[in-house]
Write a protein that holds these residues in place. Structure first.
Motif, mmCIF file in Angstrom:
data_model
loop_
_atom_site.group_PDB
_atom_site.id
_atom_site.type_symbol
_atom_site.label_atom_id
_atom_site.label_comp_id
_atom_site.label_asym_id
_atom_site.label_seq_id
_atom_site.Cartn_x
_atom_site.Cartn_y
_atom_site.Cartn_z
ATOM 1 N N LEU A 24 12.439 -1.174 7.180
ATOM 2 C CA LEU A 24 13.024 -0.643 8.411
ATOM 3 C C LEU A 24 13.593 0.751 8.189
ATOM 4 C CD1 LEU A 24 13.733 -1.011 11.365
ATOM 5 C CD2 LEU A 24 15.890 -2.068 10.652
ATOM 6 N N ASP A 25 14.319 0.943 7.099
ATOM 7 C CA ASP A 25 14.859 2.272 6.812
ATOM 8 C C ASP A 25 13.740 3.302 6.678
ATOM 9 O OD1 ASP A 25 17.479 1.509 6.932
ATOM 10 O OD2 ASP A 25 17.859 1.592 4.770
ATOM 11 N N SER A 26 12.652 2.923 6.023
ATOM 12 C CA SER A 26 11.526 3.850 5.866
ATOM 13 C C SER A 26 10.921 4.196 7.225
ATOM 14 C CB SER A 26 10.459 3.235 4.961
ATOM 15 O OG SER A 26 10.945 3.045 3.648
ATOM 16 N N VAL A 35 3.085 3.151 12.880
ATOM 17 C CA VAL A 35 3.847 2.603 11.765
ATOM 18 C C VAL A 35 3.782 1.082 11.832
ATOM 19 C CG1 VAL A 35 6.121 2.374 10.698
ATOM 20 C CG2 VAL A 35 5.394 4.582 11.635
ATOM 21 N N ALA A 36 3.397 0.456 10.724
ATOM 22 C CA ALA A 36 3.298 -1.002 10.660
ATOM 23 C C ALA A 36 4.313 -1.546 9.669
ATOM 24 C CB ALA A 36 1.891 -1.421 10.250
ATOM 25 N N LEU A 37 5.057 -2.575 10.082
ATOM 26 C CA LEU A 37 5.997 -3.268 9.215
ATOM 27 C C LEU A 37 5.585 -4.735 9.154
ATOM 28 C CD1 LEU A 37 7.697 -1.224 11.308
ATOM 29 C CD2 LEU A 37 9.583 -1.896 9.814
ATOM 30 N N GLY A 38 5.879 -5.404 8.034
ATOM 31 C CA GLY A 38 5.559 -6.820 7.980
ATOM 32 C C GLY A 38 5.375 -7.371 6.592
ATOM 33 N N ASP A 39 4.678 -8.512 6.536
ATOM 34 C CA ASP A 39 4.479 -9.242 5.297
ATOM 35 C C ASP A 39 3.031 -9.150 4.844
ATOM 36 O OD1 ASP A 39 3.200 -10.984 7.109
ATOM 37 O OD2 ASP A 39 4.977 -12.241 7.305
ATOM 38 N N SER A 40 2.497 -10.231 4.299
ATOM 39 C CA SER A 40 1.147 -10.203 3.747
ATOM 40 C C SER A 40 0.078 -9.924 4.789
ATOM 41 C CB SER A 40 0.839 -11.529 3.034
ATOM 42 O OG SER A 40 1.052 -12.631 3.889
ATOM 43 N N LEU A 41 0.336 -10.260 6.041
ATOM 44 C CA LEU A 41 -0.649 -9.972 7.087
ATOM 45 C C LEU A 41 -0.781 -8.466 7.283
ATOM 46 C CD1 LEU A 41 -0.079 -12.674 9.848
ATOM 47 C CD2 LEU A 41 -1.529 -12.743 7.814
ATOM 48 N N ALA A 42 0.350 -7.779 7.415
ATOM 49 C CA ALA A 42 0.293 -6.323 7.553
ATOM 50 C C ALA A 42 -0.295 -5.688 6.300
ATOM 51 C CB ALA A 42 1.689 -5.763 7.820
ATOM 52 N N PHE A 43 0.055 -6.239 5.138
ATOM 53 C CA PHE A 43 -0.482 -5.723 3.881
ATOM 54 C C PHE A 43 -1.998 -5.834 3.851
ATOM 55 C CE2 PHE A 43 -1.781 -5.815 -0.497
ATOM 56 C CZ PHE A 43 -0.924 -4.961 -1.167
ATOM 57 N N GLY A 44 -2.523 -6.916 4.463
ATOM 58 C CA GLY A 44 -3.971 -7.113 4.495
ATOM 59 C C GLY A 44 -4.473 -8.212 3.590
ATOM 60 N N PRO A 99 0.841 -1.193 0.000
ATOM 61 C CA PRO A 99 0.000 0.000 0.000
ATOM 62 C C PRO A 99 0.875 1.242 0.000
ATOM 63 C CG PRO A 99 -0.643 -1.534 1.734
ATOM 64 C CD PRO A 99 0.662 -2.012 1.188
ATOM 65 N N PRO A 100 0.374 2.362 -0.469
ATOM 66 C CA PRO A 100 1.177 3.582 -0.478
ATOM 67 C C PRO A 100 1.725 3.891 0.904
ATOM 68 C CG PRO A 100 -0.865 3.900 -1.691
ATOM 69 C CD PRO A 100 -0.975 2.563 -1.013
ATOM 70 N N ALA A 101 3.014 4.128 0.986
ATOM 71 C CA ALA A 101 3.649 4.454 2.262
ATOM 72 C C ALA A 101 3.928 5.942 2.265
ATOM 73 C CB ALA A 101 4.932 3.653 2.440
ATOM 74 N N LEU A 102 2.936 6.708 2.630
ATOM 75 C CA LEU A 102 3.044 8.158 2.563
ATOM 76 C C LEU A 102 3.658 8.712 3.836
ATOM 77 C CD1 LEU A 102 -0.449 8.936 1.013
ATOM 78 C CD2 LEU A 102 1.739 8.660 -0.156
ATOM 79 N N SER A 103 4.704 9.506 3.688
ATOM 80 C CA SER A 103 5.333 10.111 4.857
ATOM 81 C C SER A 103 4.362 11.042 5.548
ATOM 82 C CB SER A 103 6.586 10.892 4.434
ATOM 83 O OG SER A 103 7.155 11.522 5.540
ATOM 84 N N ASN A 157 1.598 2.331 6.741
ATOM 85 C CA ASN A 157 1.646 0.879 6.607
ATOM 86 C C ASN A 157 2.690 0.522 5.558
ATOM 87 O OD1 ASN A 157 1.294 -1.857 6.418
ATOM 88 N ND2 ASN A 157 -0.905 -1.790 6.041
ATOM 89 N N LEU A 158 3.799 -0.045 6.014
ATOM 90 C CA LEU A 158 4.909 -0.385 5.138
ATOM 91 C C LEU A 158 4.905 -1.852 4.730
ATOM 92 C CD1 LEU A 158 7.654 1.539 7.150
ATOM 93 C CD2 LEU A 158 6.571 2.286 5.017
ATOM 94 N N GLY A 159 3.900 -2.623 5.166
ATOM 95 C CA GLY A 159 3.855 -4.057 4.921
ATOM 96 C C GLY A 159 3.893 -4.407 3.441
ATOM 97 N N VAL A 160 4.639 -5.467 3.108
ATOM 98 C CA VAL A 160 4.777 -5.945 1.728
ATOM 99 C C VAL A 160 4.485 -7.445 1.706
ATOM 100 C CG1 VAL A 160 6.334 -6.264 -0.233
ATOM 101 C CG2 VAL A 160 6.514 -4.199 1.186
#
Length: 327
Positions: A98-100, A37-46, A23-27, A80-83
């Motif tokens: 993590l850097d984001s 701030v959410a980091l993660g995989d398909s679960l965080a992505f939704g 999803p768009p990770a807008l600053s 939401n930074l999940g991928v």
């Protein structure tokens, strides 16, 4: 029947929907509101939710926090930074999640806005996709799970999750000393389904959750774990999406409740409507007690448990990865 037995470790948290973009990770650090701030995989992505941006667990947590007494006066930004498909190492690549997240945290700390706009809540879910490497093309486990190279590969997977997750939460804590950091563990999507993969996945997920527990156990890091393993026990037919792997809307609600409960330092409270089952179906009572996986990780135990599944499902799992671009 054996040739149809897809290894649970290959299936768990996979790219079932073949989603390639996050999803768009807008600053948000130019805003006045604090942030989640959410980091993660398909679960965080939704993945698995009918609408990831509204019914995924990250969106549900954000909505609940936004309406809480703490954040309703100020509002709460979401990043939401999940991928989908992310492994633990992927979060650490330069310019990655993590850097984001660190850029967002530091940008808010260094801007001219008051302290009230800092990142106050962080969630992380990761680890399931690391196991995919055990059945990727070229893995020694596709030949035999009983050979030493496969045992060594599995041990390295567990070590890498421990190493990477430890670095992730350590760097997040160093950057955000006062933030609430919640790490979500894994669930067995086959639990309660009667699927042949259920007991094998139970062992595998338990091993990874033991590693997650070890990586987050340092009291100086002050990491809170949202354990969903026990909550999902016996609920695979109710809380898992049609793909048989990811949570459906009900499952995402359960994960969101576990995260919210961890933030609030209380036990999860699962609404009755989420516990109801179809006529004729049975559902065991949910044990809300915390999972105790112990500090040790038995590689031999897991390899023994999954040996038959690895061998029988080798051809199927190879095709599975090719279809998802992991060849």
């Amino acid at each position: 029947m054996g040739c149809r037995l897809l290894p649970p470790l290959a299936a768990f948290l996979s790219l079932a929907l073949a989603i390639a973009l996050a999803p768009p990770a807008l600053s948000a650090h130019a805003q006045e509101a604090p942030a989640y701030v959410a980091l993660g995989d398909s679960l965080a992505f939704g993945v698995g939710a009918s609408n990831p941006s509204t019914t995924g667990y990250v969106a549900l947590v954000h909505n609940a926090l936004s309406n809480s007494e703490r954040f309703s006066p100020t509002g709460l930004e979401l990043l939401n930074l999940g991928v989908a498909g992310a492994r633990s190492a992927d979060l650490l690549v330069p310019g990655g999640q993590l850097d984001s997240a660190l850029d967002e945290i530091r940008g808010r700390q260094e801007d001219a806005s008051p302290i009230a706009n800092e990142v106050e809540v962080i969630s992380v879910d990761v680890g399931g996709n690391d196991l995919l490497g055990l059945v990727a093309p070229g893995s020694p486990c596709l030949e035999s799970a009983s050979v030493e190279p496969c045992r060594a590969a599995f041990g390295e997977v567990l070590s890498s999750i421990d190493r990477n997750l430890t670095e992730i939460v350590t760097r997040l804590r160093e950057a955000a000393p006062e933030a609430i950091i919640v790490v979500v563990d894994l669930y067995n999507p086959y639990s309660g389904t009667g699927d042949l993969r259920e007991p094998i996945a139970e062992v595998g997920v338990g091993q990874v959750n033991g590693v997650i527990g070890a990586a987050t156990a340092d009291p100086d890091l002050r990491i809170t774990t949202a354990s969903i393993f026990q909550l999902f026990t016996g609920r695979g037919t109710q809380w898992v999406a049609p793909d048989g792997i990811h949570p459906n809307d009900k499952g995402h609600k359960v994960i969101a409740e576990a995260v919210i409960a961890a933030i609030a330092n209380r036990e999860p409270r699962i609404p009755d409507e989420l516990l109801s089952v179809s006529p004729g179906a049975t559902a065991p009572a949910i044990d809300l007690g915390s999972e105790n996986s112990g500090d040790g990780v038995s590689t031999v135990l897991l390899v023994t448990a999954v040996a038959v599944a690895f061998v029988a499902g080798a051809a199927v799992s190879g095709a599975y990865f090719v279809a998802r671009g992991r060849a």
